[in-house]
Design an enzyme around this catalytic site. Structure first.
Site, PDB file in Angstrom:
ATOM      1  N   ASP A  13       0.810  -1.225   0.000  1.00 40.02           N
ATOM      2  CA  ASP A  13       0.000   0.000   0.000  1.00 40.02           C
ATOM      3  C   ASP A  13       0.840   1.269   0.000  1.00 40.02           C
ATOM      4  OD1 ASP A  13      -2.217  -1.757   0.327  1.00 40.02           O
ATOM      5  OD2 ASP A  13      -1.812  -1.796   2.478  1.00 40.02           O
ATOM      6  N   LYS A  16       2.123   2.605  -4.965  1.00 37.39           N
ATOM      7  CA  LYS A  16       2.902   2.257  -6.158  1.00 37.39           C
ATOM      8  C   LYS A  16       2.111   2.550  -7.427  1.00 37.39           C
ATOM      9  CE  LYS A  16       3.237  -1.965  -4.604  1.00 37.39           C
ATOM     10  NZ  LYS A  16       2.730  -1.815  -3.227  1.00 37.39           N
ATOM     11  N   HIS A  41      -4.603  -1.271  -6.443  1.00 40.03           N
ATOM     12  CA  HIS A  41      -3.899  -0.062  -6.870  1.00 40.03           C
ATOM     13  C   HIS A  41      -4.941   1.006  -7.128  1.00 40.03           C
ATOM     14  CE1 HIS A  41      -0.102  -2.141  -7.838  1.00 40.03           C
ATOM     15  NE2 HIS A  41      -0.902  -3.136  -8.077  1.00 40.03           N
TER      16      HIS A  41
HETATM   17  P1  IMP Z   1      -2.572 -12.764   1.518  1.00 39.49           P
HETATM   18  O1  IMP Z   1      -1.669 -12.143   0.503  1.00 39.49           O
HETATM   19  O2  IMP Z   1      -4.034 -12.503   1.211  1.00 39.49           O
HETATM   20  O3  IMP Z   1      -2.255 -14.191   1.750  1.00 39.49           O
HETATM   21  O4  IMP Z   1      -2.321 -12.025   2.915  1.00 39.49           O
HETATM   22  C1  IMP Z   1      -1.115 -12.192   3.633  1.00 39.49           C
HETATM   23  C2  IMP Z   1      -0.703 -10.885   4.327  1.00 39.49           C
HETATM   24  O5  IMP Z   1      -0.337  -9.935   3.321  1.00 39.49           O
HETATM   25  C3  IMP Z   1      -1.819 -10.225   5.139  1.00 39.49           C
HETATM   26  O6  IMP Z   1      -1.239  -9.555   6.258  1.00 39.49           O
HETATM   27  C4  IMP Z   1      -2.383  -9.194   4.183  1.00 39.49           C
HETATM   28  O7  IMP Z   1      -3.002  -8.116   4.862  1.00 39.49           O
HETATM   29  C5  IMP Z   1      -1.116  -8.764   3.474  1.00 39.49           C
HETATM   30  N1  IMP Z   1      -1.377  -8.245   2.134  1.00 39.49           N
HETATM   31  C6  IMP Z   1      -1.656  -8.940   1.019  1.00 39.49           C
HETATM   32  N2  IMP Z   1      -1.820  -8.121  -0.035  1.00 39.49           N
HETATM   33  C7  IMP Z   1      -1.613  -6.889   0.414  1.00 39.49           C
HETATM   34  C8  IMP Z   1      -1.599  -5.607  -0.218  1.00 39.49           C
HETATM   35  O8  IMP Z   1      -1.781  -5.443  -1.421  1.00 39.49           O
HETATM   36  N3  IMP Z   1      -1.334  -4.555   0.612  1.00 39.49           N
HETATM   37  C9  IMP Z   1      -1.064  -4.708   1.932  1.00 39.49           C
HETATM   38  N4  IMP Z   1      -1.064  -5.872   2.558  1.00 39.49           N
HETATM   39  C10 IMP Z   1      -1.324  -6.955   1.806  1.00 39.49           C
END
Ligand code: IMP
Length: 428
Positions: A13, A16, A41
């Site tokens: 976040d 980008k 995004h």
């Molecule tokens: P997952 O990618 O859904 O498996 O989540 C794993 C961890 O990555 C969690 O803490 C999510 O909140 C974090 N996460 C996944 N995608 C993003 C993103 O685009 N921005 C911020 N955190 C993310």
């Protein structure tokens, strides 16, 4: 620069999307190479706000070729929804979008497994995933037996493979799911998606190798941030792909020797969504001030983001890890009005002062941030367009970040619009 990468250096976040959008005009191909629809995004252009997830933000420029590579995990329903939403707003989405036949496909069991596994994280703290089935799909990719790639949907044995996978998933998930999955229903649903996606599916690896050899200008758009990298991040509180610079080659097939420039993107402070240690977190009125001013709520899940001070220990680590040439510091305007600002310059772990980022999550959990305090600035900076016009305190803050990270600040963002950007210096 012929081949440029944009990598988030925190926990995702970092805005980008705005930087990629600004750089898109200088490039012919924009590439998304890891993650899935867990990413979000936001691009604001011409007074319009676009929220993109799987599709690179380059899609807003019709002359740009957008490529989603094999390192991505793809939910066909989500990407079709994105495509339809863009077309409905008059954006061209046809041959300018390419999806890798090697990309792994997310199925309903991946989403079910995400919910089940997130609840039983061994330390007791949830990972707090986005519940998009990302981790389970990557696990099946590595495990191979139950994996389906986009190209598999067009093969004669797809239904047969699906029957085998559905039987195995129903047997393993058993009572944990409300209803068993129906192979016939899923085959019908996914064959429908496959037909709609057919015009976009291609061998993106060969396309990209041809492109770099032809000296085309490519822009690689990282998703999430390097601290969420599955190998080098705050494991196990990470995503399931290589979200640091390490993922560019494995996710796209383009060797690192072609990359000319890597820009590391940071917020002027820190945020984190989901579980896991966050040494500079401000679970207080300062964190709330940042959350309100920065509208720090997830693009995908709408969850309030945890907010805190800039962590130079963590970012110095990820800048080195990702081979970053310069920094883009985003959302600097969010810090306006705070009387003083803090930057974490070291951690104290069990009485020891360290400046190297800990490899074990428990050490990070026990890290006490050592802060340096700098004066804030009490004025609106959103209309400033030149580095020299920023208040002295803002320039000092940026200079200190640059010094601690050991990289020049090339871009400063002071608002969501394209115009609200200061190019401090181009490193090339
Ligand atoms: P997952 O990618 O859904 O498996 O989540 C794993 C961890 O990555 C969690 O803490 C999510 O909140 C974090 N996460 C996944 N995608 C993003 C993103 O685009 N921005 C911020 N955190 C993310």
């Amino acid at each position: 620069m012929p081949v440029t990468c944009v990598i988030g250096l925190q926990w995702g976040d970092e805005a980008k999307g705005k930087l990629v959008d600004l750089l898109t005009d200088e490039h012919e191909v924009v590439v998304r190479y890891q993650g899935g629809s867990n990413a979000g995004h936001t691009v604001v252009t011409g007074g319009q706000t676009y929220k993109l997830s799987l599709i690179p933000s380059g899609i807003l420029s019709p002359q740009v070729q957008c490529v989603v590579t094999g390192g991505v995990v793809l939910n066909p329903a989500s990407i079709l929804q994105e495509i339809d939403g863009l077309i409905a707003r008059g954006i061209k989405v046809d041959s300018n979008l390419m999806l890798s036949d090697r990309a792994h496909v997310i199925f309903p069991w991946h989403i079910a497994e995400d919910a089940i596994l997130d609840k039983s994280c061994s330390s007791g703290e949830n990972i707090g995933t986005t519940m998009r089935g990302i981790g389970p799909c990557y696990r099946d990719k590595v495990g191979r037996s139950f994996a389906v790639r986009l190209g598999d949907l067009y093969r004669d044995d797809f239904r047969e493979r699906l029957n085998h996978i559905v039987d195995a998933k129903n047997a393993t998930l058993g009572v944990l799911i409300a209803n068993p999955f129906s192979a016939a229903d899923i085959a019908r649903e996914y064959t429908g998606y496959a037909e709609r996606l057919r015009p976009f599916v291609a061998d993106t690896t060969s396309y990209l190798l041809d492109a770099v050899e032809a000296k085309k200008r490519l822009l690689f758009e990282g998703a999430q941030g390097a601290l969420l990298d599955v190998d080098h991040g705050t494991y196990p509180f990470v995503t399931s792909s290589n979200s640091s610079g390490a993922g560019v080659s494995s996710g796209s097939g383009v060797p690192g020797r072609w990359i000319n420039k890597i820009i590391g993107v940071v917020k002027a402070y820190s945020t984190r969504v989901g579980g896991g240690p966050f040494p500079t977190e401000q679970d207080n009125e300062i964190g709330q001030h940042i959350r309100d001013r920065g509208n720090e709520y997830g693009t995908v899940t709408k969850r309030p983001r945890r907010c805190g001070w800039f962590d130079a220990v963590a970012v110095r680590y990820t800048a080195r890890l990702s081979g970053v040439d310069s920094l883009a510091v985003m959302l600097l305007d969010v810090l306006s009005e705070l009387p003083e600002l803090k930057i974490c310059t070291a951690y104290e772990i069990d009485g020891r002062r360290v400046t190297n980022f800990p490899s074990h999550v428990d050490d990070l959990r026990h890290s006490k941030p050592v802060f340096e305090t700098l004066p804030g600035w009490q004025q609106d900076i959103t209309k400033i367009r030149k580095m020299a016009d920023l208040p002295q305190a803002a320039r000092d803050y940026l200079a200190r970040i640059s010094q601690l990270i050991g990289r020049p600040v090339e871009v400063v963002s002071i608002g969501p619009d394209r115009e609200q950007t200061i190019f401090a210096q181009r490193t090339s």
